[in-house]
Structure formats: structure tokens, C-alpha cells
Motif scaffolding. Structure first.
Motif, mmCIF file in Angstrom:
data_model
loop_
_atom_site.group_PDB
_atom_site.id
_atom_site.type_symbol
_atom_site.label_atom_id
_atom_site.label_comp_id
_atom_site.label_asym_id
_atom_site.label_seq_id
_atom_site.Cartn_x
_atom_site.Cartn_y
_atom_site.Cartn_z
ATOM 1 N N LYS A 27 37.882 12.651 37.276
ATOM 2 C CA LYS A 27 38.831 13.195 38.242
ATOM 3 C C LYS A 27 38.238 14.423 38.928
ATOM 4 O O LYS A 27 38.401 14.608 40.145
ATOM 5 C CB LYS A 27 40.146 13.545 37.555
ATOM 6 N N LYS A 28 37.536 15.249 38.164
ATOM 7 C CA LYS A 28 36.912 16.450 38.738
ATOM 8 C C LYS A 28 35.903 16.087 39.817
ATOM 9 O O LYS A 28 35.786 16.772 40.842
ATOM 10 C CB LYS A 28 36.236 17.278 37.650
ATOM 11 N N VAL A 29 35.147 14.987 39.622
ATOM 12 C CA VAL A 29 34.178 14.551 40.625
ATOM 13 C C VAL A 29 34.894 14.266 41.947
ATOM 14 O O VAL A 29 34.443 14.682 43.022
ATOM 15 C CB VAL A 29 33.416 13.302 40.162
ATOM 16 N N LEU A 30 36.022 13.565 41.875
ATOM 17 C CA LEU A 30 36.758 13.232 43.092
ATOM 18 C C LEU A 30 37.310 14.482 43.763
ATOM 19 O O LEU A 30 37.297 14.593 44.992
ATOM 20 C CB LEU A 30 37.892 12.263 42.770
ATOM 21 N N ILE A 31 37.770 15.425 42.968
ATOM 22 C CA ILE A 31 38.282 16.673 43.545
ATOM 23 C C ILE A 31 37.142 17.461 44.181
ATOM 24 O O ILE A 31 37.309 18.063 45.256
ATOM 25 C CB ILE A 31 39.007 17.506 42.466
ATOM 26 N N ASP A 32 35.968 17.442 43.549
ATOM 27 C CA ASP A 32 34.791 18.091 44.145
ATOM 28 C C ASP A 32 34.467 17.469 45.500
ATOM 29 O O ASP A 32 34.171 18.173 46.471
ATOM 30 C CB ASP A 32 33.577 17.949 43.223
ATOM 31 N N LEU A 33 34.511 16.136 45.567
ATOM 32 C CA LEU A 33 34.234 15.438 46.819
ATOM 33 C C LEU A 33 35.282 15.790 47.867
ATOM 34 O O LEU A 33 34.951 16.059 49.030
ATOM 35 C CB LEU A 33 34.202 13.924 46.587
ATOM 36 N N PRO A 80 28.761 16.421 46.742
ATOM 37 C CA PRO A 80 28.628 17.293 45.568
ATOM 38 C C PRO A 80 27.641 16.719 44.554
ATOM 39 O O PRO A 80 27.515 15.502 44.422
ATOM 40 C CB PRO A 80 30.049 17.327 45.001
ATOM 41 N N THR A 81 26.951 17.606 43.845
ATOM 42 C CA THR A 81 26.007 17.140 42.821
ATOM 43 C C THR A 81 26.723 16.445 41.670
ATOM 44 O O THR A 81 26.126 15.629 40.971
ATOM 45 C CB THR A 81 25.189 18.317 42.271
ATOM 46 N N SER A 82 27.991 16.740 41.493
ATOM 47 C CA SER A 82 28.747 16.118 40.396
ATOM 48 C C SER A 82 28.976 14.633 40.624
ATOM 49 O O SER A 82 29.477 13.931 39.734
ATOM 50 C CB SER A 82 30.093 16.820 40.214
ATOM 51 N N LEU A 83 28.585 14.122 41.796
ATOM 52 C CA LEU A 83 28.800 12.709 42.111
ATOM 53 C C LEU A 83 28.164 11.786 41.064
ATOM 54 O O LEU A 83 28.617 10.662 40.861
ATOM 55 C CB LEU A 83 28.222 12.404 43.499
ATOM 56 N N GLY A 84 27.132 12.277 40.416
ATOM 57 C CA GLY A 84 26.469 11.469 39.397
ATOM 58 C C GLY A 84 27.271 11.301 38.118
ATOM 59 O O GLY A 84 26.863 10.543 37.223
ATOM 60 N N ASN A 85 28.412 11.979 38.017
ATOM 61 C CA ASN A 85 29.239 11.906 36.812
ATOM 62 C C ASN A 85 30.332 10.855 36.912
ATOM 63 O O ASN A 85 31.454 11.065 36.456
ATOM 64 C CB ASN A 85 29.853 13.278 36.515
ATOM 65 N N LEU A 86 29.988 9.744 37.549
ATOM 66 C CA LEU A 86 30.895 8.585 37.613
ATOM 67 C C LEU A 86 30.154 7.393 37.008
ATOM 68 O O LEU A 86 29.721 6.487 37.725
ATOM 69 C CB LEU A 86 31.305 8.297 39.065
ATOM 70 N N PRO A 87 29.979 7.365 35.708
ATOM 71 C CA PRO A 87 29.071 6.407 35.075
ATOM 72 C C PRO A 87 29.463 4.947 35.201
ATOM 73 O O PRO A 87 28.632 4.070 34.950
ATOM 74 C CB PRO A 87 29.088 6.843 33.600
#
Length: 296
Positions: A27-33, A80-87
Motif C-alpha cells: 500500500k505504501k508503494v501505491l501512496i508513494d506513486l 518512486p524507488t519503492s516501486l520495486g516493493n511489489l513482488p
């Protein structure tokens, strides 16, 4: 009674799986995006107070985000760099937006990804060197951006890749020999870049290839004659390069499946079959055929 008890047990076991919430990390990845691409200004925005499964363009299966499709949705900003956290992500479609900046290296962590569409944005910099880690990818679309640098040799590890769209960028260097390993490839678009050197002979090993566009580059040397007689090739565009000599002997002898060949000399433009399955794609400026992926 036993049957009713069995149904109750099945419901108790499967219910939490079906209703499972998306993890806080995903969820945090989507909010970052959302934050980094001005989500409040999207054509269709998200209500962050509702469950993630109800957010536009997000598909959730068993509590895992498996698809993110925000095609042509007015995304502005950087990835965002966190995009990679959607395994568990299998599809990422952010094409036809106004994204800028670089493609984050972390995108190479999306090991289940099958569709990657970033075309028609304003992305810059190089494709991550380890992009080949996405070895389940079937579609890689990055056309019409401001990308530069060499094409990563690791692309050659994508054995399931069918569509590779890299036209209308500023890529330089040579075509990696490793592209000849893409045994599933059906469409290769490298037009309008700054790619130089010779076309590797190994490209003639792409036996499933139906379309190859190499036009508007700095390619030189002798063009591999075997490419003209590849068994499924219907479209070949190679005009406005610096090839020494294109004899196309195989074509003159009729040893080809080509419907359209476009090279520099007018005499070497051939209409071998009729053009009922060919048209010019308004977005890319290249010829398309009915086998073009049109999922969007």
C-alpha cells in the motif's frame, strides 16, 4: 449435517484469503506513486480512504497487488524507488503520461512482471543494466521517451519476450549480440535512435520475428542477408542508415514472407503481398500489422 460442516470449514479456511488486505508495504508503494506523480491531478484519482482493491487501475488477488494500469491518466512526476516493493506485480502500465526522471533500478526486482509499459513519457537516462532479471517479461515498451545510453545486453535473458518497443529515444552504441537469444521475440522496434555499428548476424536466428524496424539510426556495414528470408518476418524497415550495400538477393528470388520492405533506394521497396493487414500506427509512426499487441 456433515456436508454443512464441511462447507463451513472450507469457508473459514478460504474466507480470510479472499478478504485479505493488501500489506502495508505494498500500500505504501501505491501512496508513494500517488504522491510523486501528483495523484490529485490524475484523470481518475484514488480515494485513499477506501480499500486498495477499489483504487482505479489496481488489481488485487488474494491480498497481493498483481496489476497496476494507469495508462493515459495524467501522471506527472517521477517514479518512486519503492516501486520495486511489489513482488507479486505481473503488469505495470504507466504509458502515455508525463513521467520524467530516470527508471529506478529497483524496477528490476519485479521478478513476476510480464508486461512493462512506460512508452510515451519523458523518461531520461539509461535502462537499468539488470533489466534482464525480468525474465518473465513478454512485453517491454519504452518507446518515445528521452532514454539514452547503450541497450543492456541483459535483455538477451528475456526468453519469454515477444514485444520490444524502444523506438524514438536517444539510444547509442551497438545492437547487443545477445538480442539474438530472444527466441520468442515477434516484434523488435529500434527506429529513430542513434544506434551504430553492424546488425549482428545472430538476429537472423529470431525465427518467430514478424516485424523489425531499424530505420533512422547510424547502422552500417553489410546487412545480414539471411534476415530477408526469415520464416515469419513480414515487415522490415531499415531506411536512413549507412549500410554499405543491400542486395536483397533472397527477395528478388522470392525467398521471403515479407509484406513490406523499406530501405533507402526506391527500387528496393517491395510490395510482395497485399497490404490488408498493414497500417501506419499513429502513435509510433511505424507500420503495424494485425499481430500487434493491442491490449490498450
Amino acid at each position: 449435517m456433515k456436508q454443512a460442516f464441511f462447507v463451513l470449514i472450507v469457508f473459514m479456511l478460504s474466507g480470510p484469503l479472499v478478504r485479505a488486505n493488501v500489506s502495508s508495504q505494498e500500500k505504501k508503494v501505491l501512496i508513494d506513486l500517488y504522491t510523486s506523480t501528483k495523484g490529485a491531478q490524475w484523470k481518475v484519482t484514488w480515494d485513499l480512504n477506501t480499500p486498495v482493491s477499489k483504487w482505479y487501475g489496481v488489481r488485487v488477488e488474494n491480498g497481493k497487488i498483481v496489476s497496476l494500469n494507469l495508462f493515459n491518466n495524467n501522471l506527472q512526476g517521477i517514479l518512486p524507488t519503492s516501486l520495486g516493493n511489489l513482488p507479486f506485480l505481473e503488469e505495470l502500465n504507466l504509458a502515455f503520461n508525463t513521467l520524467h526522471g530516470q527508471i529506478p533500478e529497483t524496477i528490476t526486482k519485479l521478478r513476476k512482471l510480464k508486461v512493462l509499459r512506460l512508452g510515451k513519457n519523458k523518461l531520461e537516462g539509461e535502462i537499468p543494466e539488470d533489466i534482464g532479471n525480468l525474465d518473465r517479461l513478454a512485453i517491454m515498451d519504452m518507446f518515445d521517451n528521452g532514454l539514452s545510453g547503450n541497450l543492456p545486453a541483459s535483455i538477451g535473458k528475456m526468453k519469454d519476450l515477444k514485444m520490444l518497443y524502444l523506438s524514438y529515444n536517444s539510444f547509442s552504441g551497438k545492437i547487443p549480440m545477445e538480442l539474438g537469444n530472444l527466441e520468442s521475440l515477434e516484434r523488435l522496434e529500434l527506429a529513430d535512435n542513434e544506434i551504430e555499428g553492424e546488425v549482428p548476424n545472430g538476429m537472423a536466428e529470431l525465427l518467430n520475428l514478424k516485424a523489425m524496424t531499424l530505420a533512422e539510426n547510424n547502422l552500417s556495414g553489410s546487412f545480414p542477408e539471411l534476415i530477408f528470408s526469415m520464416p515469419k518476418l513480414q515487415l522490415l524497415q531499415m531506411q536512413n542508415n549507412n549500410f554499405e550495400d543491400v542486395t536483397a538477393t533472397g527477395i528478388r528470388q522470392g525467398h521471403t514472407q515479407l509484406a513490406l520492405l523499406d530501405i533507402d533506394e526506391e527500387a528496393d521497396r517491395y510490395k510482395i503481398n497485399d497490404f490488408k493487414d498493414l497500417f501506419i500506427h499513429s502513435a509510433t509512426g511505424t507500420a503495424d500489422t494485425k499481430f500487434e499487441d493491442d491490449s490498450n
